[in-house]
Scaffold this active site. Structure first.
Site, PDB file in Angstrom:
ATOM      1  N   ASN A 133       0.820  -1.201   0.000  1.00  0.00           N
ATOM      2  CA  ASN A 133       0.000   0.000   0.000  1.00  0.00           C
ATOM      3  C   ASN A 133       0.858   1.257   0.000  1.00  0.00           C
ATOM      4  OD1 ASN A 133      -1.876   1.975   0.312  1.00  0.00           O
ATOM      5  ND2 ASN A 133      -2.829   1.145   2.140  1.00  0.00           N
ATOM      6  N   ASP A 134       1.511   1.551   1.127  1.00  0.00           N
ATOM      7  CA  ASP A 134       2.262   2.801   1.240  1.00  0.00           C
ATOM      8  C   ASP A 134       3.297   2.980   0.132  1.00  0.00           C
ATOM      9  OD1 ASP A 134       0.892   3.577   3.482  1.00  0.00           O
ATOM     10  OD2 ASP A 134       2.296   2.617   4.859  1.00  0.00           O
ATOM     11  N   VAL A 135       3.875   1.867  -0.336  1.00  0.00           N
ATOM     12  CA  VAL A 135       4.938   1.981  -1.336  1.00  0.00           C
ATOM     13  C   VAL A 135       4.404   2.354  -2.715  1.00  0.00           C
ATOM     14  CG1 VAL A 135       6.439   0.357  -0.142  1.00  0.00           C
ATOM     15  CG2 VAL A 135       4.922  -0.487  -1.923  1.00  0.00           C
ATOM     16  N   THR A 136       3.054   2.471  -2.846  1.00  0.00           N
ATOM     17  CA  THR A 136       2.488   2.909  -4.124  1.00  0.00           C
ATOM     18  C   THR A 136       1.812   4.259  -3.977  1.00  0.00           C
ATOM     19  OG1 THR A 136       0.346   1.907  -3.640  1.00  0.00           O
ATOM     20  CG2 THR A 136       1.967   0.520  -4.742  1.00  0.00           C
ATOM     21  N   ALA A 164       1.771   3.317   7.666  1.00  0.00           N
ATOM     22  CA  ALA A 164       2.009   4.705   8.031  1.00  0.00           C
ATOM     23  C   ALA A 164       0.706   5.424   8.377  1.00  0.00           C
ATOM     24  CB  ALA A 164       2.720   5.424   6.899  1.00  0.00           C
TER      25      ALA A 164
END
Lengths: 139, 466
Positions: free
Chosen positions: B393-396, B434
């Protein structure tokens, strides 16, 4: 005749004085040399080691820096498990504490340290081996 | 055995350890590297045994200790699931830390064994080195136990923020320094154990405020600490194998921490200070407002991917939790058979420790040359038909790129929104570690696939095979 004898004697005395002087410088040199030897010996046994080991430590930090940057990111997890395994070389200290122990307390501490490090050595290398055996090429 | 010969043998094992790490530069040489490390360890242990010439009783004790460790270690290494590697590594770090404390205690109670003097008259230099080793060892021990508990879910991943914690930590740090000075001057055993207790407490307090999202940094950092502890003891023992290894491990952990921090665009200091990240808060459907989400089925996903030229898969920890990597690898081989190019893009902090995702994919028989570092394939999303995000999730999250106010602003992300279609396989619309909402969910070319990663991919495989 008497005069001649006296002069001869004086000359011999002079020569003797010279040789004594030479002997003295010789002994002085010997003493100086032995001081130097002692100093060298002293440096080799107690003064130098810390600097010597520190030098190796600093060099190894640099070697580690370059070697670790060359590790491919795909193998970072095996890198952690293998560094874990090799840091258990602290087992050397545990073995010494047991083998040359002069107190039962040291033996006990050494034994606990030995078991912990040994779990790490075998666990670390074997789990690394297991991970690495999974990395395959495209067939 | 002569002392100089033992020194030489330890140097050899130190060099073999360097070669072991060198082998990890490529998967094809890595196994040989690991064997080299084992040989180095064997040489170090044998040399010590020959040098020390233990009595029969001591030898029995040593062999017994090694055997107990060997059995426990071998069983753990065989049984541990790959998803649990971060916990295992943290647990192993704690063992090295405690072993360092034990060896230092052994040296204190029996200094003659280590050639550093006699009880009551140990050289000051040795006392200082010993106390450095023992302090770092004790911090590593409790710190790693906390990291283990957090990673293993035995403890909440939420940061535990004590009031005045910085002052408490500084106080403890000062106390450790004072005890070290007292110990070096007086060789008091009480001072030694006070160093141990204060450092143990410091280890706990340093790690509890760090949130789950920052765990990859913590694990790498503790890796580094365990190395410095070993090096400290190495100086006391004047042992080359330990000093070289300590330096190698210390710098290795430091570099990995740096790479992880860079992967998250967080400064090392801010990670150490803690308080960031934790359990995700999930917005409910009501929070969505007028934003709509396009939802697809497994059949839709199968259709899209079958007709694509190139698919890039972005896996995250969610995939590992759902144990979907095996069925994912099956899906990829079906796609490849029908002529689709498939690549995996790995974000530096995917998973819970450096390189974790690569191990999980390797376990699922994904060939390593299909797996790419994110920065190597990130420009290819533009020519990609389908980006398949699974459990990440956060990495996109594009807010890392555009939104200066976002807590993850500046973090390198996978440009999945450049692909023609972005498939997002997720349990719900919840935010990531996050705790930030992902605007990608509401874009036109995004199709959400809601469900358990493993079930969904199984359905996709079924529909691809039809």
């Amino acid at each position: 005749m008497e005069n001649e004898t006296v002069q001869n004697t004086l000359q011999k005395l002079d020569e003797a004085g010279l040789s004594i002087g030479e002997a003295r410088t010789g002994v002085e040199q010997m003493i100086a040399q032995s001081h130097a030897l002692e100093a060298a010996g002293h440096a080799a046994t107690s003064g130098a080691p810390f600097v010597y080991y520190l030098a190796i430590f600093v060099m190894a930090c640099f070697v580690g820096y370059y070697v670790v940057w060359s590790v491919t990111s795909a193998l970072h997890t095996p890198l952690m498990s293998v560094t874990n395994a090799i840091s258990s070389v602290i087992v050397v200290g545990a073995i010494l504490a047991i083998a040359l122990s002069t107190s039962w307390a040291a033996t006990i501490f050494g034994f606990i340290g030995l078991v912990l490090a040994s779990v790490n050595i075998f666990g670390g290398f074997l789990v690394t081996q297991r991970m690495l055996s999974m990395y395959k090429k495209k067939n | 055995m002569a002392h100089s010969f033992a020194t030489f043998a330890y140097l050899v094992s130190g060099v073999l350890f360097i070669l072991a790490l060198r082998g990890l530069s490529h998967p094809s040489t890595s196994r040989r590297g690991n064997y080299t490390g084992m040989i180095g360890m064997g040489i170090a242990i044998l040399t010590t045994l020959i040098y020390a010439v233990p009595s029969f009783g001591s030898l029995v004790l040593i062999v017994l200790g090694l055997a107990i460790g060997a059995v426990i270690g071998a069983v753990i290494a065989r049984k541990i699931p790959m998803t649990d590697m971060p916990q295992l590594v943290a647990a192993f770090h704690s063992l090295v830390g405690l072993a360092a404390v034990m060896v230092a205690a052994g040296a204190l109670y029996s200094p003659a064994a280590f050639n550093i003097g006699n009880v009551g008259s140990i050289e000051i230099q040795a006392l200082v080195e010993m106390s450095v080793g023992v302090a770092i060892g004790a911090i590593t021990f409790t710190g790693s136990i906390i990291a283990f508990a957090k990673l293993d879910g035995r403890m909440s991943g939420k940061p535990i923020v004590l009031p005045m914690r910085h002052w408490i930590n500084i106080g403890l740090g000062v106390a450790v320094v004072v005890f070290v000075i007292v110990f070096a001057v007086t060789e008091s055993h009480l001072a030694f154990w006070l160093i141990v207790v204060a450092s143990l407490a410091l280890g706990v307090l340093l790690i509890v405020p760090i949130g789950g999202a920052d765990m990859p940094v913590v694990v790498s950092m503790l890796n580094s600490y365990s190395g410095w502890a070993a090096a400290g003891i190495g100086f006391t023992l004047q042992n080359l194998a330990l000093i070289i290894t300590g330096a190698l491990v210390g710098s290795s952990g430091a570099i990995l921490s740096y790479i992880m921090c860079k992967g998250m665009n967080r400064s090392f200091i801010s990670v150490i200070l803690g308080g960031f990240g934790g359990e995700s808060s999930s917005p409910t459907a009501d929070d969505l407002g007028d934003r709509t989400v396009k939802q697809g089925s497994a059949e839709d996903a199968a259709y899209l991917m079958k007709n694509a030229n190139q698919v890039i898969i972005v896996p995250g920890y969610g995939m590992a939790v759902a144990q979907a990597q095996h069925v994912l690898s099956e899906m990829v081989s079906v796609l490849k058979k029908s002529g689709v190019t498939v690549k995996y893009a790995i974000h530096p902090v995917a998973g819970r420790m450096p390189g974790h995702m690569n191990v999980l994919l390797a376990e699922a028989n994904v060939p390593y040359d299909d797996v790419f570092e994110l920065e190597d394939v990130n420009s290819e999303f533009k020519q990609t038909d389908v980006a398949f995000v699974i459990g990440a999730n956060d990495v996109t999250n594009p807010s890392a790129r555009d939104d200066k106010a976002s807590p993850i602003y500046g973090m390198p992300i996978a440009n999945v929104d450049d692909a023609a279609t972005c498939l997002f396989l997720k349990r719900s619309l919840s935010s990531g570690y996050a705790g930030i909402d992902n605007s990608l969910f509401y874009k036109d070319k995004t199709m959400m696939l809601f469900g358990d990663a493993k079930d969904m991919v199984e359905k996709i495989v079924k529909s691809l095979e039809e």
